[in-house]
Design a protein around this motif. Structure first.
Motif, PDB file in Angstrom:
ATOM      1  N   ALA A 216      48.671  55.251  48.408  1.00 11.17           N
ATOM      2  CA  ALA A 216      48.037  54.956  49.699  1.00 11.17           C
ATOM      3  C   ALA A 216      46.859  55.903  49.822  1.00 11.17           C
ATOM      4  CB  ALA A 216      49.009  55.175  50.849  1.00 11.17           C
ATOM      5  N   ILE A 217      45.870  55.481  50.562  1.00 17.08           N
ATOM      6  CA  ILE A 217      44.726  56.369  50.776  1.00 17.08           C
ATOM      7  C   ILE A 217      44.395  56.401  52.263  1.00 17.08           C
ATOM      8  CG2 ILE A 217      43.077  54.532  50.143  1.00 17.08           C
ATOM      9  CD1 ILE A 217      41.349  56.859  48.922  1.00 17.08           C
ATOM     10  N   MET A 218      44.391  57.608  52.787  1.00 17.89           N
ATOM     11  CA  MET A 218      44.055  57.794  54.193  1.00 17.89           C
ATOM     12  C   MET A 218      42.572  58.140  54.219  1.00 17.89           C
ATOM     13  SD  MET A 218      43.579  59.251  57.153  1.00 17.89           S
ATOM     14  CE  MET A 218      43.863  60.991  57.402  1.00 17.89           C
ATOM     15  N   MET A 219      41.802  57.248  54.831  1.00 18.10           N
ATOM     16  CA  MET A 219      40.344  57.271  54.673  1.00 18.10           C
ATOM     17  C   MET A 219      39.618  58.231  55.609  1.00 18.10           C
ATOM     18  SD  MET A 219      39.596  55.034  52.285  1.00 18.10           S
ATOM     19  CE  MET A 219      37.958  54.360  52.521  1.00 18.10           C
ATOM     20  N   GLY A 220      40.354  58.876  56.527  1.00 15.28           N
ATOM     21  CA  GLY A 220      39.626  59.670  57.521  1.00 15.28           C
ATOM     22  C   GLY A 220      38.622  58.769  58.216  1.00 15.28           C
ATOM     23  N   ASP A 221      37.401  59.251  58.404  1.00 18.92           N
ATOM     24  CA  ASP A 221      36.375  58.415  59.045  1.00 18.92           C
ATOM     25  C   ASP A 221      35.338  57.923  58.039  1.00 18.92           C
ATOM     26  OD1 ASP A 221      37.679  58.729  61.382  1.00 18.92           O
ATOM     27  OD2 ASP A 221      36.025  59.645  62.486  1.00 18.92           O
ATOM     28  N   VAL A 222      35.729  57.866  56.757  1.00 15.44           N
ATOM     29  CA  VAL A 222      34.851  57.223  55.769  1.00 15.44           C
ATOM     30  C   VAL A 222      34.626  55.778  56.212  1.00 15.44           C
ATOM     31  CG1 VAL A 222      34.700  56.453  53.365  1.00 15.44           C
ATOM     32  CG2 VAL A 222      35.511  58.760  53.905  1.00 15.44           C
ATOM     33  N   LYS A 249      31.016  55.723  50.412  1.00 14.05           N
ATOM     34  CA  LYS A 249      31.956  54.600  50.607  1.00 14.05           C
ATOM     35  C   LYS A 249      31.856  53.647  49.417  1.00 14.05           C
ATOM     36  CE  LYS A 249      30.984  51.050  53.316  1.00 14.05           C
ATOM     37  NZ  LYS A 249      30.772  50.156  54.466  1.00 14.05           N
ATOM     38  N   GLN A 250      30.644  53.330  49.016  1.00 20.41           N
ATOM     39  CA  GLN A 250      30.463  52.382  47.911  1.00 20.41           C
ATOM     40  C   GLN A 250      31.041  52.926  46.600  1.00 20.41           C
ATOM     41  OE1 GLN A 250      26.255  51.708  48.437  1.00 20.41           O
ATOM     42  NE2 GLN A 250      26.608  49.706  49.354  1.00 20.41           N
ATOM     43  N   ALA A 251      30.950  54.247  46.416  1.00 24.24           N
ATOM     44  CA  ALA A 251      31.489  54.844  45.186  1.00 24.24           C
ATOM     45  C   ALA A 251      33.012  54.735  45.148  1.00 24.24           C
ATOM     46  CB  ALA A 251      31.063  56.312  45.106  1.00 24.24           C
ATOM     47  N   LEU A 252      33.599  54.677  46.323  1.00 28.60           N
ATOM     48  CA  LEU A 252      35.066  54.630  46.421  1.00 28.60           C
ATOM     49  C   LEU A 252      35.620  53.203  46.267  1.00 28.60           C
ATOM     50  CD1 LEU A 252      37.106  56.915  47.034  1.00 28.60           C
ATOM     51  CD2 LEU A 252      36.886  56.351  49.459  1.00 28.60           C
ATOM     52  N   LEU A 253      34.785  52.206  46.589  1.00 28.71           N
ATOM     53  CA  LEU A 253      35.264  50.821  46.671  1.00 28.71           C
ATOM     54  C   LEU A 253      35.950  50.300  45.397  1.00 28.71           C
ATOM     55  CD1 LEU A 253      32.507  49.100  48.832  1.00 28.71           C
ATOM     56  CD2 LEU A 253      34.922  49.395  49.425  1.00 28.71           C
ATOM     57  N   PRO A 254      35.416  50.569  44.196  1.00 33.52           N
ATOM     58  CA  PRO A 254      36.041  49.982  42.999  1.00 33.52           C
ATOM     59  C   PRO A 254      37.532  50.307  42.871  1.00 33.52           C
ATOM     60  CG  PRO A 254      33.905  50.901  42.441  1.00 33.52           C
ATOM     61  CD  PRO A 254      34.183  51.298  43.858  1.00 33.52           C
ATOM     62  N   GLU A 255      37.939  51.487  43.286  1.00 33.89           N
ATOM     63  CA  GLU A 255      39.361  51.810  43.152  1.00 33.89           C
ATOM     64  C   GLU A 255      40.195  51.326  44.343  1.00 33.89           C
ATOM     65  OE1 GLU A 255      40.821  55.951  43.702  1.00 33.89           O
ATOM     66  OE2 GLU A 255      38.685  56.464  43.591  1.00 33.89           O
ATOM     67  N   LEU A 256      39.513  50.820  45.358  1.00 32.23           N
ATOM     68  CA  LEU A 256      40.242  50.333  46.537  1.00 32.23           C
ATOM     69  C   LEU A 256      40.516  48.835  46.473  1.00 32.23           C
ATOM     70  CD1 LEU A 256      38.376  52.135  49.473  1.00 32.23           C
ATOM     71  CD2 LEU A 256      40.425  52.871  48.249  1.00 32.23           C
ATOM     72  N   TYR A 273      48.336  49.998  57.965  1.00 36.75           N
ATOM     73  CA  TYR A 273      47.685  50.033  56.651  1.00 36.75           C
ATOM     74  C   TYR A 273      47.443  48.602  56.182  1.00 36.75           C
ATOM     75  CZ  TYR A 273      47.994  55.040  55.716  1.00 36.75           C
ATOM     76  OH  TYR A 273      47.790  56.395  55.749  1.00 36.75           O
ATOM     77  N   GLY A 274      46.538  48.468  55.236  1.00 37.31           N
ATOM     78  CA  GLY A 274      46.273  47.151  54.674  1.00 37.31           C
ATOM     79  C   GLY A 274      45.715  47.294  53.275  1.00 37.31           C
ATOM     80  N   ARG A 275      45.320  46.178  52.681  1.00 38.87           N
ATOM     81  CA  ARG A 275      44.786  46.204  51.311  1.00 38.87           C
ATOM     82  C   ARG A 275      43.502  45.385  51.220  1.00 38.87           C
ATOM     83  NH1 ARG A 275      48.755  43.336  49.008  1.00 38.87           N
ATOM     84  NH2 ARG A 275      49.705  43.170  51.082  1.00 38.87           N
ATOM     85  N   LEU A 276      42.718  45.753  50.237  1.00 35.58           N
ATOM     86  CA  LEU A 276      41.422  45.118  50.032  1.00 35.58           C
ATOM     87  C   LEU A 276      41.506  44.239  48.785  1.00 35.58           C
ATOM     88  CD1 LEU A 276      38.636  45.340  51.399  1.00 35.58           C
ATOM     89  CD2 LEU A 276      38.106  47.203  49.804  1.00 35.58           C
TER      90      LEU A 276
END
Ligand SMILES: [Zn+2]
Length: 290
Positions: A216-222, A249-256, A273-276
């Motif tokens: 799980a990833i807690m995104m804070g306010d990203v 944010k864009q750098a993180l997207l591939p792993e999300l 929580y949810g999924r992308l």
């Protein structure tokens, strides 16, 4: 954006001009550590737990207007936002009862991780001038400690207008001896890892929680709502460095976007929580079922 693409987001963007947001925290157990991720708005200022934005003083309302002026908005727009603000209410102060409901005393918390140091994430750090989590390490990234607690700390009066809460410095002053800063990605407990994702604030971070082969990833306010993950052009006007925030944010997207990692934020409505899911060139959101 198509109406059908918005359907899954209607829980928090009901279509009446309102955006519904939560100010929450997450409790994670790892071994003999109890880790709280973020610390909300803090104890309620009013007896009934409701802050009515119409009661905000002129100076903090002016600071709220200035916020939009800094983003280049017109005076007409700003006046509209100030009118809107007067109709808003914020209900908060529930963390104490939430912890009690799961049998946790604040003194049992070993670590509090601040995703960043905006006042809506550090609220419970102290109550009535005393440490609320008196046995905990309070973690924040070094860059945020410098930005929010240093000599040139930003004016945060607009938070008083929006939520009735004091600036970060005031809230953290009684607990400075518990503050632990970090400057390289690190763990705070087995399976609880912090990563620096700057932009929203200089020291903004996310927290990756790994357990039994799941993540799980807690995104804070990203991001503040899932729509910001499915549509790049959406963001909340609260980033210290909007361009860096978008890049991070864009750098993180591939792993999300593998459809497996559970994604949450203290601001996602109802703390769900949810999924992308990625398909061709687009991304969609699905809420986790509990
Ligand atoms: Zn926030």
């Amino acid at each position: 954006m198509l109406e059908s693409d918005l359907a899954v987001h209607r829980d928090y963007i009901p279509g009446n001009g309102r955006y519904i947001v939560t100010f929450g925290a997450f409790l994670v157990a790892s071994g003999d550590q109890l880790v709280l991720l973020d610390a909300g708005l803090g104890p309620a200022a009013a007896a009934d737990g409701v802050f009515r934005c119409s009661s905000a003083d002129d100076a903090s309302r002016e600071a709220y207007g200035q916020l939009f002026r800094n983003f280049g908005r017109s005076e007409e727009y700003i006046n509209g936002r100030l009118d809107d603000l007067s109709t808003q209410t914020v209900e908060y102060g529930m963390l104490a009862s939430s912890l009690k409901a799961v049998g946790v005393d604040p003194r049992d918390i070993t670590d509090v991780v601040f995703s960043h140091l905006h006042p809506d994430h550090v609220g419970w750090a102290s109550a009535d001038g005393s440490s609320y989590f008196s046995n905990a390490n309070l973690w924040c990234h070094e860059a945020d400690a410098e930005h929010f607690l240093g000599e040139r700390a930003p004016d945060e009066a607009h938070y008083m207008a929006m939520y009735g809460v004091a600036p970060t410095k005031d809230r953290l002053l009684p607990v400075m001896n518990q503050l632990k800063t970090w400057d390289r990605d690190r763990s705070v407990a087995p399976g609880i890892d912090l990563r620096h994702v700057p932009g929203h604030t200089p020291g903004s971070s996310v927290c990756v929680i790994s357990s039994n082969g799941e993540r799980a990833i807690m995104m804070g306010d990203v991001v503040h709502c899932p729509l910001e993950l499915t549509a790049d052009e959406w963001s909340v006007m609260a980033d210290v460095d909007p361009l860096l925030a978008l890049k991070s944010k864009q750098a993180l997207l591939p792993e999300l976007e593998d459809g497996k990692v559970h994604i949450g934020s203290p601001h996602f409505a109802g703390l769900r929580y949810g999924r992308l899911l990625a398909q061709d060139d687009s991304r969609s959101w699905v809420w986790d079922e509990y």
